[in-house]
Scaffold this motif. Structure first.
Motif, PDB file in Angstrom:
ATOM      1  N   LEU A 171     -44.221  -2.874  -6.158  1.00 16.63           N
ATOM      2  CA  LEU A 171     -44.406  -1.836  -7.181  1.00 16.63           C
ATOM      3  C   LEU A 171     -45.451  -0.824  -6.711  1.00 16.63           C
ATOM      4  O   LEU A 171     -46.427  -1.175  -6.079  1.00 16.63           O
ATOM      5  N   GLU A 172     -45.224   0.428  -7.089  1.00 14.04           N
ATOM      6  CA  GLU A 172     -46.128   1.500  -6.681  1.00 14.04           C
ATOM      7  C   GLU A 172     -47.295   1.630  -7.672  1.00 14.04           C
ATOM      8  O   GLU A 172     -47.145   1.321  -8.845  1.00 14.04           O
ATOM      9  N   ARG A 173     -48.424   2.114  -7.140  1.00 16.17           N
ATOM     10  CA  ARG A 173     -49.592   2.356  -8.003  1.00 16.17           C
ATOM     11  C   ARG A 173     -50.066   3.787  -7.853  1.00 16.17           C
ATOM     12  O   ARG A 173     -49.977   4.374  -6.765  1.00 16.17           O
ATOM     13  N   THR A 174     -50.597   4.351  -8.936  1.00 15.21           N
ATOM     14  CA  THR A 174     -51.110   5.714  -8.895  1.00 15.21           C
ATOM     15  C   THR A 174     -52.385   5.805  -9.711  1.00 15.21           C
ATOM     16  O   THR A 174     -52.622   4.976 -10.594  1.00 15.21           O
ATOM     17  N   LEU A 175     -53.225   6.792  -9.381  1.00 14.71           N
ATOM     18  CA  LEU A 175     -54.447   6.979 -10.154  1.00 14.71           C
ATOM     19  C   LEU A 175     -54.236   8.044 -11.221  1.00 14.71           C
ATOM     20  O   LEU A 175     -53.759   9.147 -10.942  1.00 14.71           O
ATOM     21  N   SER A 176     -54.634   7.712 -12.433  1.00 14.38           N
ATOM     22  CA  SER A 176     -54.594   8.649 -13.559  1.00 14.38           C
ATOM     23  C   SER A 176     -56.010   8.882 -14.060  1.00 14.38           C
ATOM     24  O   SER A 176     -56.825   7.958 -14.073  1.00 14.38           O
ATOM     25  N   ILE A 177     -56.306  10.113 -14.436  1.00 11.66           N
ATOM     26  CA  ILE A 177     -57.582  10.395 -15.123  1.00 11.66           C
ATOM     27  C   ILE A 177     -57.273  11.110 -16.433  1.00 11.66           C
ATOM     28  O   ILE A 177     -56.579  12.135 -16.442  1.00 11.66           O
ATOM     29  N   ILE A 178     -57.783  10.560 -17.527  1.00  5.64           N
ATOM     30  CA  ILE A 178     -57.771  11.264 -18.813  1.00  5.64           C
ATOM     31  C   ILE A 178     -59.049  12.102 -18.830  1.00  5.64           C
ATOM     32  O   ILE A 178     -60.159  11.579 -18.747  1.00  5.64           O
ATOM     33  N   LYS A 179     -58.864  13.421 -18.849  1.00  9.66           N
ATOM     34  CA  LYS A 179     -59.958  14.359 -18.584  1.00  9.66           C
ATOM     35  C   LYS A 179     -60.855  14.573 -19.815  1.00  9.66           C
ATOM     36  O   LYS A 179     -60.472  14.221 -20.940  1.00  9.66           O
ATOM     37  N   PRO A 180     -62.037  15.202 -19.606  1.00  6.56           N
ATOM     38  CA  PRO A 180     -63.002  15.350 -20.711  1.00  6.56           C
ATOM     39  C   PRO A 180     -62.467  16.080 -21.942  1.00  6.56           C
ATOM     40  O   PRO A 180     -62.869  15.756 -23.070  1.00  6.56           O
ATOM     41  N   ASP A 181     -61.570  17.048 -21.775  1.00  5.78           N
ATOM     42  CA  ASP A 181     -61.053  17.746 -22.974  1.00  5.78           C
ATOM     43  C   ASP A 181     -60.299  16.774 -23.881  1.00  5.78           C
ATOM     44  O   ASP A 181     -60.278  16.931 -25.108  1.00  5.78           O
ATOM     45  N   ALA A 182     -59.687  15.755 -23.272  1.00  6.00           N
ATOM     46  CA  ALA A 182     -58.889  14.780 -24.027  1.00  6.00           C
ATOM     47  C   ALA A 182     -59.760  13.674 -24.620  1.00  6.00           C
ATOM     48  O   ALA A 182     -59.571  13.290 -25.778  1.00  6.00           O
ATOM     49  N   THR A 183     -60.733  13.155 -23.851  1.00 10.04           N
ATOM     50  CA  THR A 183     -61.600  12.098 -24.415  1.00 10.04           C
ATOM     51  C   THR A 183     -62.402  12.658 -25.581  1.00 10.04           C
ATOM     52  O   THR A 183     -62.611  11.974 -26.587  1.00 10.04           O
ATOM     53  N   ARG A 184     -62.820  13.923 -25.457  1.00 13.77           N
ATOM     54  CA  ARG A 184     -63.597  14.601 -26.511  1.00 13.77           C
ATOM     55  C   ARG A 184     -62.817  14.646 -27.831  1.00 13.77           C
ATOM     56  O   ARG A 184     -63.391  14.547 -28.906  1.00 13.77           O
ATOM     57  N   ARG A 185     -61.491  14.793 -27.730  1.00  8.93           N
ATOM     58  CA  ARG A 185     -60.655  14.893 -28.940  1.00  8.93           C
ATOM     59  C   ARG A 185     -60.042  13.549 -29.350  1.00  8.93           C
ATOM     60  O   ARG A 185     -59.098  13.506 -30.146  1.00  8.93           O
ATOM     61  N   ASN A 186     -60.587  12.444 -28.786  1.00  4.05           N
ATOM     62  CA  ASN A 186     -60.104  11.093 -29.138  1.00  4.05           C
ATOM     63  C   ASN A 186     -58.611  10.909 -28.853  1.00  4.05           C
ATOM     64  O   ASN A 186     -57.887  10.308 -29.649  1.00  4.05           O
ATOM     65  N   LEU A 187     -58.156  11.431 -27.717  1.00  2.00           N
ATOM     66  CA  LEU A 187     -56.733  11.334 -27.368  1.00  2.00           C
ATOM     67  C   LEU A 187     -56.437  10.233 -26.355  1.00  2.00           C
ATOM     68  O   LEU A 187     -55.299  10.092 -25.903  1.00  2.00           O
ATOM     69  N   THR A 188     -57.456   9.438 -25.993  1.00  3.57           N
ATOM     70  CA  THR A 188     -57.252   8.402 -24.964  1.00  3.57           C
ATOM     71  C   THR A 188     -56.081   7.481 -25.307  1.00  3.57           C
ATOM     72  O   THR A 188     -55.210   7.241 -24.461  1.00  3.57           O
ATOM     73  N   GLY A 189     -56.050   6.978 -26.524  1.00  5.81           N
ATOM     74  CA  GLY A 189     -55.001   6.026 -26.911  1.00  5.81           C
ATOM     75  C   GLY A 189     -53.622   6.656 -26.931  1.00  5.81           C
ATOM     76  O   GLY A 189     -52.645   6.059 -26.459  1.00  5.81           O
ATOM     77  N   LYS A 190     -53.537   7.879 -27.464  1.00 10.48           N
ATOM     78  CA  LYS A 190     -52.227   8.553 -27.535  1.00 10.48           C
ATOM     79  C   LYS A 190     -51.681   8.836 -26.143  1.00 10.48           C
ATOM     80  O   LYS A 190     -50.471   8.751 -25.905  1.00 10.48           O
ATOM     81  N   ILE A 191     -52.573   9.210 -25.210  1.00 10.89           N
ATOM     82  CA  ILE A 191     -52.126   9.499 -23.845  1.00 10.89           C
ATOM     83  C   ILE A 191     -51.728   8.208 -23.136  1.00 10.89           C
ATOM     84  O   ILE A 191     -50.669   8.137 -22.504  1.00 10.89           O
ATOM     85  N   ALA A 192     -52.546   7.174 -23.263  1.00  8.37           N
ATOM     86  CA  ALA A 192     -52.222   5.887 -22.627  1.00  8.37           C
ATOM     87  C   ALA A 192     -50.899   5.350 -23.165  1.00  8.37           C
ATOM     88  O   ALA A 192     -50.103   4.760 -22.418  1.00  8.37           O
ATOM     89  N   ALA A 193     -50.626   5.571 -24.440  1.00  9.52           N
ATOM     90  CA  ALA A 193     -49.362   5.104 -25.029  1.00  9.52           C
ATOM     91  C   ALA A 193     -48.167   5.787 -24.371  1.00  9.52           C
ATOM     92  O   ALA A 193     -47.122   5.156 -24.170  1.00  9.52           O
ATOM     93  N   LYS A 194     -48.302   7.073 -24.014  1.00 12.38           N
ATOM     94  CA  LYS A 194     -47.192   7.755 -23.341  1.00 12.38           C
ATOM     95  C   LYS A 194     -46.908   7.118 -21.977  1.00 12.38           C
ATOM     96  O   LYS A 194     -45.754   6.983 -21.565  1.00 12.38           O
ATOM     97  N   PHE A 195     -47.980   6.736 -21.264  1.00 12.62           N
ATOM     98  CA  PHE A 195     -47.772   6.064 -19.970  1.00 12.62           C
ATOM     99  C   PHE A 195     -47.056   4.728 -20.181  1.00 12.62           C
ATOM    100  O   PHE A 195     -46.081   4.408 -19.488  1.00 12.62           O
ATOM    101  N   GLU A 196     -47.556   3.944 -21.116  1.00  7.95           N
ATOM    102  CA  GLU A 196     -46.949   2.625 -21.359  1.00  7.95           C
ATOM    103  C   GLU A 196     -45.510   2.761 -21.851  1.00  7.95           C
ATOM    104  O   GLU A 196     -44.637   1.999 -21.436  1.00  7.95           O
TER     105      GLU A 196
END
Ligand code: GTP
Ligand code: MG
Length: 138
Positions: free
Chosen positions: A1-26
């Motif tokens: 299986l392949e692996r890649t690096l993802s970064i949720i950037k400061p504009d997104a963490t500031r707006r509490n979007l970490t969970g919503k973005i991670a859910a799209k990946f999953e």
């Protein structure tokens, strides 16, 4: 299986979007095999974005990436690099396809909510920049 690096950037963490973005990946079938919240210094962001150092927005990009917390994650799956970039959408949110992270959440071409590795060699280097082998749990 392949692996890649993802970064949720400061504009997104500031707006509490970490969970919503991670859910799209999953939801796209990517497994989060490592995850941590950190804040980089501008110098550390500068090393990470070294490939862009000749571009006019390099300084602005490094300051932005150091302006708040980021969530760095390793995503694993079949064709993870391409799949992640598909979920992210185009760099400029105006060009991003509906339903992608950048279409739904990005504020501008600079503050565009996520980073994803663009090739196998950069993915390996970027993962090694943030994580040790022991931190990757598939
Ligand atoms: P990454 O996954 O973050 O590498 O995005 P990308 O591969 O879609 O874009 P690219 O590698 O070309 O650019 C890296 C990052 O630089 C982008 O994600 C943006 O945050 C930033 N960037 C790109 N173009 C511009 C620009 O014209 N102005 C500003 N301020 N930032 C830009
Ligand atoms: Mg890139």
């Amino acid at each position: 299986l392949e692996r890649t690096l993802s970064i949720i950037k400061p504009d997104a963490t500031r707006r509490n979007l970490t969970g919503k973005i991670a859910a799209k990946f999953e939801d796209a079938g990517l497994r989060i095999v490592a995850s941590k919240r950190i804040q980089m210094t501008p110098a550390q962001a500068g090393v990470f974005y070294e490939v862009h150092k000749e571009r006019p927005f390099y300084g602005e990009l490094c300051e932005f990436m150091a302006s708040g917390p980021v969530v760095v994650q390793v995503l694993e799956g079949e064709g993870a690099i391409a799949k992640n970039r598909e979920v992210m959408g185009a760099t400029n949110p105006k060009d991003a396809a509906p339903g992608t992270v950048r279409a739904d959440f990005a504020e501008s071409v600079g503050e565009n909510s996520v980073h994803g590795s663009d090739a196998a060699d950069t993915a390996a280097a970027e993962i090694a920049y943030f994580f040790s082998g022991l931190e990757l749990v598939g």
